[in-house]
Design an enzyme around this catalytic site. Structure first.
Site, PDB file in Angstrom:
ATOM      1  N   GLU A 277       0.825  -1.209   0.000  1.00  0.00           N
ATOM      2  CA  GLU A 277       0.000   0.000   0.000  1.00  0.00           C
ATOM      3  C   GLU A 277       0.858   1.258   0.000  1.00  0.00           C
ATOM      4  O   GLU A 277       0.432   2.309  -0.454  1.00  0.00           O
ATOM      5  CB  GLU A 277      -0.922  -0.003   1.236  1.00  0.00           C
TER       6      GLU A 277
ATOM      7  N   HIS B   5       7.456 -26.969  -1.115  1.00  0.00           N
ATOM      8  CA  HIS B   5       6.801 -28.100  -1.779  1.00  0.00           C
ATOM      9  C   HIS B   5       5.659 -27.631  -2.670  1.00  0.00           C
ATOM     10  O   HIS B   5       4.846 -28.432  -3.118  1.00  0.00           O
ATOM     11  CB  HIS B   5       6.311 -29.096  -0.721  1.00  0.00           C
TER      12      HIS B   5
ATOM     13  N   LYS C  61     -14.225   0.270  -3.909  1.00  0.00           N
ATOM     14  CA  LYS C  61     -15.331   0.716  -3.053  1.00  0.00           C
ATOM     15  C   LYS C  61     -16.373   1.451  -3.887  1.00  0.00           C
ATOM     16  O   LYS C  61     -17.573   1.257  -3.711  1.00  0.00           O
ATOM     17  CB  LYS C  61     -14.810   1.663  -1.961  1.00  0.00           C
TER      18      LYS C  61
END
Ligand code: PA5
Length: 447
Positions: A288, A309, A423
Protein backbone atom coordinates in the site's frame (compact mmCIF):
# COMPACT_ATOMS: atom_id res chain seq x y z
CA UNK A 1 22.37 -1.15 19.26
CA UNK A 2 19.56 -3.36 17.98
CA UNK A 3 19.64 -7.15 17.99
CA UNK A 4 18.38 -7.29 14.45
CA UNK A 5 20.85 -8.04 11.67
CA UNK A 6 20.58 -7.50 7.94
CA UNK A 7 22.90 -9.66 5.83
CA UNK A 8 22.93 -8.74 2.17
CA UNK A 9 26.10 -10.62 1.22
CA UNK A 10 24.02 -12.98 -0.94
CA UNK A 11 22.80 -10.17 -3.16
CA UNK A 12 26.32 -9.22 -4.15
CA UNK A 13 26.49 -11.42 -7.26
CA UNK A 14 23.52 -9.42 -8.59
CA UNK A 15 24.30 -5.92 -7.37
CA UNK A 16 27.58 -4.43 -6.17
CA UNK A 17 28.35 -2.85 -2.84
CA UNK A 18 28.78 0.41 -4.76
CA UNK A 19 25.17 0.09 -6.00
CA UNK A 20 24.05 -0.07 -2.37
CA UNK A 21 26.34 2.69 -1.13
CA UNK A 22 25.09 4.90 -3.95
CA UNK A 23 21.91 5.33 -1.88
CA UNK A 24 23.77 6.44 1.23
CA UNK A 25 23.11 10.19 0.87
CA UNK A 26 19.54 9.76 -0.34
CA UNK A 27 18.77 7.47 2.59
CA UNK A 28 20.14 9.99 5.08
CA UNK A 29 18.09 12.76 3.47
CA UNK A 30 15.00 10.57 3.52
CA UNK A 31 15.36 9.74 7.21
CA UNK A 32 15.81 13.44 7.93
CA UNK A 33 12.71 14.22 5.85
CA UNK A 34 10.73 11.63 7.84
CA UNK A 35 11.83 13.15 11.14
CA UNK A 36 11.51 16.79 10.06
CA UNK A 37 8.26 16.08 8.22
CA UNK A 38 9.41 17.75 5.02
CA UNK A 39 8.67 14.97 2.50
CA UNK A 40 5.57 13.67 0.74
CA UNK A 41 2.67 12.68 2.99
CA UNK A 42 4.17 14.67 5.86
CA UNK A 43 0.83 14.88 7.69
CA UNK A 44 1.01 11.10 8.30
CA UNK A 45 4.31 10.84 10.12
CA UNK A 46 3.08 10.44 13.68
CA UNK A 47 4.41 6.86 13.69
CA UNK A 48 8.06 7.94 13.31
CA UNK A 49 8.63 8.66 16.99
CA UNK A 50 5.65 6.79 18.36
CA UNK A 51 7.68 4.16 20.27
CA UNK A 52 9.68 6.75 22.21
CA UNK A 53 6.71 9.02 22.79
CA UNK A 54 4.05 6.63 24.10
CA UNK A 55 3.55 7.60 27.73
CA UNK A 56 3.47 5.24 30.69
CA UNK A 57 -0.05 6.52 31.41
CA UNK A 58 -1.25 5.49 27.91
CA UNK A 59 0.22 2.02 28.31
CA UNK A 60 -1.29 1.69 31.80
CA UNK A 61 -4.72 2.69 30.52
CA UNK A 62 -4.57 0.12 27.70
CA UNK A 63 -3.46 -2.55 30.17
CA UNK A 64 -6.29 -1.72 32.53
CA UNK A 65 -8.90 -1.99 29.74
CA UNK A 66 -7.32 -5.29 28.67
CA UNK A 67 -7.56 -6.53 32.24
CA UNK A 68 -11.24 -5.63 32.38
CA UNK A 69 -11.93 -7.47 29.11
CA UNK A 70 -9.97 -10.47 30.43
CA UNK A 71 -12.20 -10.61 33.49
CA UNK A 72 -15.39 -10.38 31.43
CA UNK A 73 -14.59 -12.48 28.40
CA UNK A 74 -13.47 -15.93 27.28
CA UNK A 75 -13.40 -14.69 23.68
CA UNK A 76 -12.78 -11.18 22.36
CA UNK A 77 -13.73 -10.44 18.76
CA UNK A 78 -11.48 -7.80 17.22
CA UNK A 79 -13.34 -6.19 14.32
CA UNK A 80 -11.27 -4.35 11.72
CA UNK A 81 -9.65 -4.65 8.30
CA UNK A 82 -6.30 -3.72 6.68
CA UNK A 83 -4.24 -1.62 9.06
CA UNK A 84 -6.97 -1.95 11.67
CA UNK A 85 -6.45 -5.72 11.73
CA UNK A 86 -3.14 -7.01 10.40
CA UNK A 87 -0.75 -5.64 13.04
CA UNK A 88 -2.60 -7.18 15.98
CA UNK A 89 -3.15 -10.43 14.07
CA UNK A 90 0.55 -10.60 13.13
CA UNK A 91 1.83 -10.09 16.68
CA UNK A 92 -0.75 -12.31 18.38
CA UNK A 93 -0.11 -15.17 15.95
CA UNK A 94 3.65 -14.79 16.27
CA UNK A 95 3.54 -14.99 20.07
CA UNK A 96 0.71 -17.46 20.63
CA UNK A 97 0.88 -21.18 21.20
CA UNK A 98 0.02 -22.68 17.81
CA UNK A 99 -2.64 -24.84 19.45
CA UNK A 100 -3.96 -22.31 21.98
CA UNK A 101 -7.54 -23.01 20.96
CA UNK A 102 -7.20 -26.61 22.12
CA UNK A 103 -5.50 -25.82 25.45
CA UNK A 104 -6.67 -24.31 28.70
CA UNK A 105 -5.70 -20.65 28.73
CA UNK A 106 -5.78 -17.76 31.18
CA UNK A 107 -6.33 -15.05 28.64
CA UNK A 108 -9.29 -14.63 26.31
CA UNK A 109 -8.98 -16.09 22.84
CA UNK A 110 -8.74 -13.20 20.40
CA UNK A 111 -10.54 -13.87 17.13
CA UNK A 112 -11.08 -11.52 14.21
CA UNK A 113 -14.06 -10.33 12.18
CA UNK A 114 -14.78 -7.58 9.68
CA UNK A 115 -11.64 -8.47 7.70
CA UNK A 116 -13.81 -10.10 5.02
CA UNK A 117 -17.43 -10.17 3.87
CA UNK A 118 -17.87 -13.91 4.38
CA UNK A 119 -21.45 -14.88 5.20
CA UNK A 120 -20.35 -18.33 6.36
CA UNK A 121 -17.48 -16.86 8.41
CA UNK A 122 -19.74 -14.51 10.35
CA UNK A 123 -22.46 -17.10 10.82
CA UNK A 124 -19.93 -19.62 12.15
CA UNK A 125 -18.51 -16.98 14.50
CA UNK A 126 -22.00 -16.18 15.82
CA UNK A 127 -22.40 -19.89 16.49
CA UNK A 128 -19.29 -20.20 18.65
CA UNK A 129 -20.00 -17.01 20.60
CA UNK A 130 -23.44 -18.16 21.71
CA UNK A 131 -23.35 -19.35 25.33
CA UNK A 132 -19.82 -18.04 25.85
CA UNK A 133 -18.67 -14.93 27.67
CA UNK A 134 -17.43 -12.57 25.01
CA UNK A 135 -16.79 -8.97 24.02
CA UNK A 136 -15.81 -6.77 21.09
CA UNK A 137 -12.99 -4.40 20.20
CA UNK A 138 -14.14 -2.56 17.08
CA UNK A 139 -11.45 -0.67 15.18
CA UNK A 140 -11.89 1.69 12.26
CA UNK A 141 -9.92 4.88 11.79
CA UNK A 142 -12.36 6.35 9.29
CA UNK A 143 -15.28 4.82 11.14
CA UNK A 144 -16.99 4.22 7.81
CA UNK A 145 -15.36 1.09 6.36
CA UNK A 146 -18.03 -1.30 5.08
CA UNK A 147 -16.57 -4.67 6.11
CA UNK A 148 -16.07 -3.92 9.84
CA UNK A 149 -19.28 -1.86 9.96
CA UNK A 150 -21.34 -4.86 8.78
CA UNK A 151 -19.62 -7.21 11.26
CA UNK A 152 -20.12 -4.74 14.10
CA UNK A 153 -23.80 -4.17 13.33
CA UNK A 154 -24.41 -7.93 13.56
CA UNK A 155 -22.19 -8.72 16.57
CA UNK A 156 -23.27 -5.65 18.55
CA UNK A 157 -26.88 -6.80 18.23
CA UNK A 158 -25.87 -10.33 19.32
CA UNK A 159 -23.92 -8.96 22.29
CA UNK A 160 -26.86 -6.83 23.41
CA UNK A 161 -29.29 -9.72 22.94
CA UNK A 162 -27.12 -12.05 25.00
CA UNK A 163 -25.99 -9.75 27.83
CA UNK A 164 -28.53 -6.93 27.78
CA UNK A 165 -27.90 -3.44 26.44
CA UNK A 166 -26.35 -2.13 29.67
CA UNK A 167 -23.82 -4.92 30.12
CA UNK A 168 -22.97 -4.89 26.41
CA UNK A 169 -21.62 -1.35 26.89
CA UNK A 170 -18.96 -2.77 29.25
CA UNK A 171 -18.08 -5.50 26.77
CA UNK A 172 -17.47 -3.21 23.80
CA UNK A 173 -14.44 -0.97 23.19
CA UNK A 174 -14.18 1.25 20.10
CA UNK A 175 -10.95 2.55 18.56
CA UNK A 176 -11.52 5.27 16.01
CA UNK A 177 -10.98 8.89 15.00
CA UNK A 178 -11.23 11.57 17.70
CA UNK A 179 -14.17 13.33 16.08
CA UNK A 180 -15.18 12.00 12.67
CA UNK A 181 -17.01 8.96 11.32
CA UNK A 182 -20.05 6.87 12.10
CA UNK A 183 -18.19 4.72 14.64
CA UNK A 184 -17.26 7.79 16.70
CA UNK A 185 -20.90 8.98 16.72
CA UNK A 186 -22.16 5.53 17.65
CA UNK A 187 -19.53 4.94 20.35
CA UNK A 188 -20.22 8.31 21.98
CA UNK A 189 -23.95 7.75 21.93
CA UNK A 190 -23.71 4.25 23.38
CA UNK A 191 -21.11 5.29 25.97
CA UNK A 192 -18.38 2.79 25.00
CA UNK A 193 -14.84 3.07 26.26
CA UNK A 194 -12.94 4.52 23.30
CA UNK A 195 -9.39 5.05 22.13
CA UNK A 196 -8.31 7.53 19.50
CA UNK A 197 -6.24 6.67 16.44
CA UNK A 198 -4.05 9.77 16.01
CA UNK A 199 -4.81 11.79 12.86
CA UNK A 200 -1.18 11.62 11.80
CA UNK A 201 -0.84 7.81 11.95
CA UNK A 202 -2.15 5.89 8.93
CA UNK A 203 -3.77 2.48 9.34
CA UNK A 204 -0.84 0.36 8.23
CA UNK A 205 1.52 2.23 10.57
CA UNK A 206 -0.83 1.96 13.58
CA UNK A 207 0.16 -1.31 15.27
CA UNK A 208 1.97 0.57 18.06
CA UNK A 209 -1.16 2.63 18.90
CA UNK A 210 -4.18 1.17 20.76
CA UNK A 211 -5.17 -0.38 17.38
CA UNK A 212 -2.55 -3.06 17.91
CA UNK A 213 -1.69 -2.66 21.57
CA UNK A 214 -5.15 -3.28 23.04
CA UNK A 215 -5.84 -6.60 21.25
CA UNK A 216 -2.25 -7.71 21.93
CA UNK A 217 -2.60 -6.91 25.65
CA UNK A 218 -5.96 -8.71 25.80
CA UNK A 219 -4.31 -11.78 24.30
CA UNK A 220 -1.91 -11.69 27.27
CA UNK A 221 1.27 -10.29 25.73
CA UNK A 222 3.63 -7.71 27.15
CA UNK A 223 3.01 -4.47 25.30
CA UNK A 224 5.71 -2.60 27.25
CA UNK A 225 8.30 -5.00 25.87
CA UNK A 226 6.85 -4.67 22.36
CA UNK A 227 7.02 -0.87 22.50
CA UNK A 228 10.44 -1.11 24.21
CA UNK A 229 11.80 -3.15 21.30
CA UNK A 230 10.39 -0.64 18.82
CA UNK A 231 11.92 2.24 20.82
CA UNK A 232 15.31 0.49 20.75
CA UNK A 233 15.02 0.23 16.97
CA UNK A 234 13.97 3.88 16.74
CA UNK A 235 17.30 4.75 18.42
CA UNK A 236 19.21 2.47 16.04
CA UNK A 237 17.79 3.87 12.81
CA UNK A 238 17.99 7.68 13.16
CA UNK A 239 19.67 9.96 10.59
CA UNK A 240 22.71 10.23 12.88
CA UNK A 241 23.44 6.49 12.70
CA UNK A 242 26.16 5.45 10.28
CA UNK A 243 24.60 3.98 7.09
CA UNK A 244 26.10 0.50 7.47
CA UNK A 245 25.04 0.31 11.13
CA UNK A 246 21.47 1.33 10.34
CA UNK A 247 19.48 -1.79 9.44
CA UNK A 248 16.48 0.06 7.97
CA UNK A 249 18.77 2.20 5.81
CA UNK A 250 20.66 -0.82 4.48
CA UNK A 251 17.52 -2.85 3.78
CA UNK A 252 15.84 0.07 1.96
CA UNK A 253 18.96 0.68 -0.14
CA UNK A 254 19.54 -2.98 -1.04
CA UNK A 255 15.94 -3.63 -2.11
CA UNK A 256 15.96 -0.51 -4.28
CA UNK A 257 19.29 -1.47 -5.84
CA UNK A 258 17.79 -4.88 -6.69
CA UNK A 259 14.62 -3.26 -8.07
CA UNK A 260 16.76 -1.11 -10.35
CA UNK A 261 18.33 -4.32 -11.71
CA UNK A 262 14.89 -5.69 -12.65
CA UNK A 263 14.04 -7.60 -9.50
CA UNK A 264 10.49 -6.33 -9.20
CA UNK A 265 9.10 -8.90 -6.76
CA UNK A 266 10.21 -9.27 -3.16
CA UNK A 267 9.39 -12.61 -1.65
CA UNK A 268 9.49 -12.54 2.13
CA UNK A 269 10.16 -16.03 3.40
CA UNK A 270 9.90 -17.34 6.94
CA UNK A 271 10.91 -20.65 8.45
CA UNK A 272 8.49 -20.43 11.35
CA UNK A 273 4.75 -20.90 10.79
CA UNK A 274 4.02 -18.34 13.50
CA UNK A 275 5.27 -15.63 11.13
CA UNK A 276 2.67 -16.21 8.42
CA UNK A 277 0.63 -13.17 9.42
CA UNK A 278 3.71 -11.07 10.08
CA UNK A 279 4.35 -11.41 6.36
CA UNK A 280 0.73 -10.42 5.66
CA UNK A 281 1.26 -7.28 7.75
CA UNK A 282 4.49 -6.58 5.87
CA UNK A 283 2.75 -7.06 2.51
CA UNK A 284 0.16 -4.44 3.37
CA UNK A 285 2.79 -2.06 4.70
CA UNK A 286 4.92 -2.21 1.56
CA UNK A 287 2.22 -2.88 -1.04
CA UNK A 288 0.00 0.00 0.00
CA UNK A 289 2.92 2.33 0.60
CA UNK A 290 4.93 1.75 -2.57
CA UNK A 291 2.56 0.42 -5.21
CA UNK A 292 1.51 3.61 -6.97
CA UNK A 293 2.30 5.76 -10.02
CA UNK A 294 3.01 2.48 -11.90
CA UNK A 295 5.98 1.90 -9.59
CA UNK A 296 6.89 -0.29 -6.65
CA UNK A 297 8.30 -3.67 -5.71
CA UNK A 298 5.49 -6.24 -5.54
CA UNK A 299 5.49 -7.76 -2.04
CA UNK A 300 4.78 -11.48 -1.88
CA UNK A 301 5.38 -14.07 0.81
CA UNK A 302 6.01 -17.75 1.37
CA UNK A 303 6.05 -19.99 4.44
CA UNK A 304 9.00 -22.36 4.34
CA UNK A 305 9.58 -25.18 4.35
CA UNK A 306 5.85 -25.81 3.56
CA UNK A 307 5.88 -23.71 0.39
CA UNK A 308 9.11 -25.24 -0.87
CA UNK A 309 6.80 -28.10 -1.78
CA UNK A 310 4.52 -25.81 -3.77
CA UNK A 311 6.24 -22.55 -4.77
CA UNK A 312 9.80 -23.91 -4.57
CA UNK A 313 9.87 -24.92 -8.23
CA UNK A 314 8.92 -21.46 -9.47
CA UNK A 315 11.35 -19.73 -7.16
CA UNK A 316 14.20 -21.97 -8.30
CA UNK A 317 13.56 -21.91 -12.04
CA UNK A 318 10.71 -19.58 -12.99
CA UNK A 319 10.92 -16.02 -14.31
CA UNK A 320 13.99 -14.32 -12.82
CA UNK A 321 12.25 -11.24 -11.48
CA UNK A 322 12.41 -12.20 -7.79
CA UNK A 323 14.53 -11.46 -4.81
CA UNK A 324 13.99 -13.17 -1.49
CA UNK A 325 14.12 -11.73 2.02
CA UNK A 326 14.32 -14.34 4.75
CA UNK A 327 13.17 -13.49 8.25
CA UNK A 328 15.13 -15.85 10.44
CA UNK A 329 14.69 -16.50 14.16
CA UNK A 330 18.04 -17.53 15.64
CA UNK A 331 16.73 -19.66 18.55
CA UNK A 332 13.39 -21.39 19.06
CA UNK A 333 11.56 -20.97 22.36
CA UNK A 334 11.26 -24.74 22.91
CA UNK A 335 13.63 -27.67 22.78
CA UNK A 336 12.91 -30.90 20.91
CA UNK A 337 15.41 -33.47 19.65
CA UNK A 338 14.96 -36.18 17.07
CA UNK A 339 15.15 -39.55 18.84
CA UNK A 340 17.19 -42.52 17.75
CA UNK A 341 15.24 -45.55 16.55
CA UNK A 342 16.66 -49.09 16.80
CA UNK A 343 15.04 -50.34 13.58
CA UNK A 344 15.75 -47.11 11.65
CA UNK A 345 13.19 -48.15 9.04
CA UNK A 346 12.70 -44.51 8.04
CA UNK A 347 16.48 -44.07 7.63
CA UNK A 348 16.47 -41.00 9.85
CA UNK A 349 19.08 -42.08 12.40
CA UNK A 350 21.59 -39.70 10.80
CA UNK A 351 19.50 -36.99 12.45
CA UNK A 352 19.33 -38.63 15.89
CA UNK A 353 20.06 -36.22 18.70
CA UNK A 354 19.69 -33.16 16.48
CA UNK A 355 17.26 -30.48 17.44
CA UNK A 356 14.39 -29.85 15.03
CA UNK A 357 15.66 -26.29 14.64
CA UNK A 358 19.10 -27.52 13.47
CA UNK A 359 17.35 -29.29 10.60
CA UNK A 360 15.26 -26.18 9.93
CA UNK A 361 18.38 -24.00 9.84
CA UNK A 362 20.06 -26.34 7.35
CA UNK A 363 16.89 -26.24 5.25
CA UNK A 364 17.13 -22.44 5.40
CA UNK A 365 20.81 -22.31 4.46
CA UNK A 366 20.43 -24.97 1.76
CA UNK A 367 17.48 -23.11 0.26
CA UNK A 368 19.22 -19.73 0.32
CA UNK A 369 22.24 -21.19 -1.48
CA UNK A 370 20.05 -23.00 -4.03
CA UNK A 371 17.96 -19.91 -4.73
CA UNK A 372 21.02 -17.70 -5.10
CA UNK A 373 22.51 -20.26 -7.53
CA UNK A 374 19.17 -20.22 -9.37
CA UNK A 375 19.27 -16.43 -9.82
CA UNK A 376 17.34 -15.20 -6.77
CA UNK A 377 19.34 -12.76 -4.63
CA UNK A 378 18.84 -13.11 -0.91
CA UNK A 379 18.63 -10.67 2.00
CA UNK A 380 18.61 -12.28 5.45
CA UNK A 381 17.07 -10.47 8.39
CA UNK A 382 17.61 -12.18 11.72
CA UNK A 383 16.40 -11.65 15.27
CA UNK A 384 17.58 -13.66 18.30
CA UNK A 385 14.19 -15.06 19.30
CA UNK A 386 10.48 -14.66 18.86
CA UNK A 387 9.31 -12.50 21.76
CA UNK A 388 7.66 -9.15 22.29
CA UNK A 389 10.90 -7.13 22.37
CA UNK A 390 12.30 -8.57 19.17
CA UNK A 391 8.97 -8.30 17.36
CA UNK A 392 8.80 -4.64 18.38
CA UNK A 393 12.24 -4.15 16.83
CA UNK A 394 11.20 -5.94 13.65
CA UNK A 395 8.03 -3.85 13.32
CA UNK A 396 9.78 -0.51 13.62
CA UNK A 397 12.68 -1.69 11.43
CA UNK A 398 10.21 -2.43 8.61
CA UNK A 399 8.18 0.74 9.14
CA UNK A 400 11.16 3.07 8.92
CA UNK A 401 12.62 1.18 5.96
CA UNK A 402 9.25 1.52 4.23
CA UNK A 403 9.24 5.29 4.64
CA UNK A 404 12.85 5.53 3.37
CA UNK A 405 12.16 3.19 0.48
CA UNK A 406 8.98 5.00 -0.59
CA UNK A 407 10.91 8.26 -0.71
CA UNK A 408 13.66 6.60 -2.79
CA UNK A 409 10.91 5.62 -5.26
CA UNK A 410 9.66 9.20 -5.08
CA UNK A 411 6.08 8.28 -4.21
CA UNK A 412 3.95 9.34 -1.26
CA UNK A 413 4.25 6.22 0.93
CA UNK A 414 1.48 7.36 3.26
CA UNK A 415 -1.60 7.55 1.06
CA UNK A 416 -3.64 4.83 -0.66
CA UNK A 417 -5.75 6.45 -3.40
CA UNK A 418 -6.03 3.16 -5.31
CA UNK A 419 -8.05 1.48 -2.56
CA UNK A 420 -11.08 3.66 -3.39
CA UNK A 421 -11.70 2.17 -6.86
CA UNK A 422 -13.28 -1.09 -5.68
CA UNK A 423 -15.33 0.72 -3.05
CA UNK A 424 -16.82 3.07 -5.65
CA UNK A 425 -17.89 0.14 -7.84
CA UNK A 426 -19.22 -1.87 -4.88
CA UNK A 427 -21.31 1.05 -3.63
CA UNK A 428 -22.59 1.72 -7.13
CA UNK A 429 -23.58 -1.93 -7.54
CA UNK A 430 -25.29 -1.91 -4.14
CA UNK A 431 -27.20 1.32 -4.93
CA UNK A 432 -25.75 3.25 -2.01
CA UNK A 433 -27.50 6.65 -1.69
CA UNK A 434 -25.28 9.32 -3.24
CA UNK A 435 -23.91 6.93 -5.89
CA UNK A 436 -26.84 7.25 -8.34
CA UNK A 437 -24.74 8.37 -11.32
CA UNK A 438 -22.11 5.69 -10.70
CA UNK A 439 -24.85 3.05 -10.34
CA UNK A 440 -26.36 3.99 -13.71
CA UNK A 441 -22.91 4.00 -15.35
CA UNK A 442 -21.78 0.65 -13.97
CA UNK A 443 -25.08 -1.05 -14.81
CA UNK A 444 -24.78 0.25 -18.36
CA UNK A 445 -21.25 -1.17 -18.54
CA UNK A 446 -22.49 -4.59 -17.43
CA UNK A 447 -25.30 -4.84 -20.00
O1 PA5 B 1 -3.64 1.32 5.85
C1 PA5 B 1 -4.76 1.75 5.67
O2 PA5 B 1 -5.01 2.96 5.77
C2 PA5 B 1 -5.91 0.84 5.33
O3 PA5 B 1 -5.51 -0.47 5.20
C3 PA5 B 1 -6.95 0.90 6.43
O4 PA5 B 1 -6.35 0.52 7.64
C4 PA5 B 1 -8.15 0.00 6.14
O5 PA5 B 1 -8.71 0.36 4.90
C5 PA5 B 1 -9.20 0.13 7.23
O6 PA5 B 1 -9.60 1.45 7.36
P1 PA5 B 1 -10.35 1.96 8.64
O7 PA5 B 1 -9.48 1.76 9.82
O8 PA5 B 1 -10.63 3.38 8.36
O9 PA5 B 1 -11.62 1.14 8.78
Amino acid sequence: MSNLKVDYSKTLGFISKADVLAYKDAVKQNITALYKQTGKGNDFLGWVNLPSSISAAEIADIKSTAQKMKQLCEVVVVIGIGGSYLGAKAVIDALSDSFAQLKPHNNPLVVFAGQNIGEDYLTELQGVLKNRKWGIVVISKSGTTTEPAIAFRILKADCEAQFGKKEAVDRIVAITDAKRGALRTLADQEGYKTYVIPDNVGGRFSVLTPVGLLPIAIAGFDIEQLVGGAAEMEKSTGADIDFEQNPSAVYAAVRNALYKKGKGIELTANYNPKLHFFAEWWKQLYGESEGKEQKGIFPASVDFTSDLHSMGQYIQQGQRCLFETVISIEKPNSSLQIPSDAANLDGLNFLSGKHIDEVNKMAELGTILAHVDGGVPNIRISIPKLDEFNLGQLIYFYELACGISGYILDVNPFDQPGVEAYKKNMFALLDKPGYEAESAAIKEKLK
